[in-house]
Design a protein around this motif. Structure first.
Motif: not given
Length: 141
Positions: A115-119
């Motif tokens: 999720v961190l990477l996608q954000k």
């Protein structure tokens, strides 16, 4: 008649060559993690030659490491991962983004990292795994 004896220089050069050949693979090792085994298809080598992948590593203790920027072998914060990922993806949006997580890392930690990477702008996130190992042959006694 004055001549330069080059034999000692050749010896020194060969010793240095051997030292570099031994130490070069050790420098590329990075953070040690125990990857899960999977029969996934490998990433196209031509694509990787054009775009070096961004790899987010999660070690067995849940610490994050990113292979972009300074101190790649030091644990980093989620904010730093976000900033570095966003900066790299702005520069090259085709950069493959991969997660390299230890088998003992809880699933929630891996999802939080994704999720961190996608954000930060990664539209696709892949996983690094080890190839499947062949099963040992059954021995009849």
């Amino acid at each position: 008649m004055a001549e330069i004896n080059v034999v000692p220089y050749i010896d020194v050069m060969l010793v240095l060559l051997i030292i570099f050949m031994i130490t070069a693979p050790l420098l590329k090792e990075g953070v040690k993690v125990d990857l899960p085994d999977a029969g996934a298809k490998p990433i196209d080598a031509d694509f990787l030659a054009k775009h070096e992948p961004l790899i987010l590593t999660i070690d067995s203790r849940g610490r994050l490491y990113i292979n972009f920027g300074q101190n790649q072998d030091q644990p980093t914060s989620e904010a730093t991962v976000s900033l570095r990922t966003a900066a790299l993806l702005r520069r090259d949006p085709q950069t493959p983004v991969l997660v390299k997580a230890d088998t003992t890392v809880p699933y929630g930690n891996v999802v939080r990292a994704m999720v961190l990477l996608q954000k930060a702008g990664a539209s696709k996130v892949g996983f690094l795994t080890d190839p499947l190992r062949p099963a040992p042959p059954n021995r009849a006694r």
